[in-house]
Enzyme design. Sequence first.
Site, PDB file in Angstrom:
ATOM      1  N   HIS A 167      60.601  48.815  32.043  1.00 26.64           N
ATOM      2  CA  HIS A 167      59.792  49.969  32.431  1.00 26.64           C
ATOM      3  C   HIS A 167      58.921  49.661  33.656  1.00 26.64           C
ATOM      4  O   HIS A 167      58.481  50.562  34.371  1.00 26.64           O
ATOM      5  CB  HIS A 167      58.906  50.373  31.246  1.00 26.64           C
ATOM      6  N   ASP A 377      75.389  63.483  37.022  1.00 23.11           N
ATOM      7  CA  ASP A 377      76.794  63.914  36.965  1.00 23.11           C
ATOM      8  C   ASP A 377      77.657  62.886  37.695  1.00 23.11           C
ATOM      9  O   ASP A 377      77.494  62.668  38.892  1.00 23.11           O
ATOM     10  CB  ASP A 377      76.909  65.294  37.611  1.00 23.11           C
TER      11      ASP A 377
END
Length: 435
Positions: A167, A377
Amino acid sequence: MATSVVVRKSSPVVVRPSSEPMTATSATMELTSLDKSCVKLVPKALLVYEHPIHDAHETIKRALSRALVHYYPISGRIAAGPDGDGELHIQCNGEGVAFVAASADCALKEAVFFDDRSPAGARTAALLDELAVLYPAGRCGPTDPLLMMQVTVFSCGGFVLGVTWNHGIADGAGMAQFLHAVGELARGSPSPSVAPVRRCGGSLPGLPPSTVACKQLVMGFQPLNLARLAIVIPSSLISRVRAEFRDRSHGQPSCTKFEAVIAVLWQCRTRATMSDPHSPALLCFTANVRKHVGAMDGYYGNCVTMQLVTATSSTVANADITDLVGMTKRAKNGIPEQFSKNGSYSQQLHAIDRHQQLQYNMLTVSSWQNIGFEEADFGGGTPATVTYYGQPTQPCPFCVISPACKGKDGSNEVWSACVKEDHADAFLGELARFM
């Protein structure tokens, strides 16, 4: 349904940037205080794609290598200062990230991701543990890659992309931006449409004292063993809460989906776990503060703060749901003050200090709605489902709200490790009564 799915994995391979970085990158890059507060955290995202793409393993691996040219720091390592002073920074050495190619012996629609489903949710199945790469020690060490990716192709051609990362290199919005770039390159774009920015030049403010105190409190807890649940908050319930708030709010800004979902989770969890009506029921939620701190477009480092809401258990359990929405909304409206030079932190700091021993009473909620994971995508369309996935041992009760499920009428799934096993059925029962 396939009750036992075999997932075969390749050995991890190192994926390095396909060429030198597009812009000059120094050997080291300073971490901001927002970054440093997150380096011990290792989020995991699972993105489920129903439609096949050509040679998913190689297509995504090549695009990943090309994306690292633009996001060069992600291919480095986080290290302490050379003098052992503990100052963390990124070594931009291009050592690369880990990639695993995997296959499952069933179709996506046959896979059992969740067991013992009830109207409100279900327990997560063992299969989910096989769909991402985990750090050996449960956290990212100094020699570990900052990003690990696994692509699991199912017999139908659909696949699951599992991403585990430190993170400290990127928050959820930053990682979503990176995956969007990988997807653009996989689809043939010459370069990402968003120019990435990692160095802030000291322009970002320091971590607010209240957030420092809250994170220190949470990270100082001994881990709890909690039940992992997948919860569904239907769009009809979200719409009902929003309509009720609109009818009662007398011209206040409308209730958001996040506020509606978090109010339901907070109340149902409190009702399921409450042993003393006078004990505090704490709500801590994270917020993307890019717009509040002047972060540049394309910045993918950490820009997240935490906000605390306090009330007694009886208040939360018995309140009208719209009152809990109002409490969350007021806390959200106070976020800009955290970064104001004249901001007052005394109330939050006092609340944190008073509640240091109330680990199980603190519900922490993060949201992955509208931060971009749902737009990644790789050539076959956007994911049908995006979810956080974590271990059952957590420093405090924890939920992550996923983007609305594709084809499920705007319903939101929530990954949850927020109650002990003894309270799981009661929690799901409280949620079911809301439906």
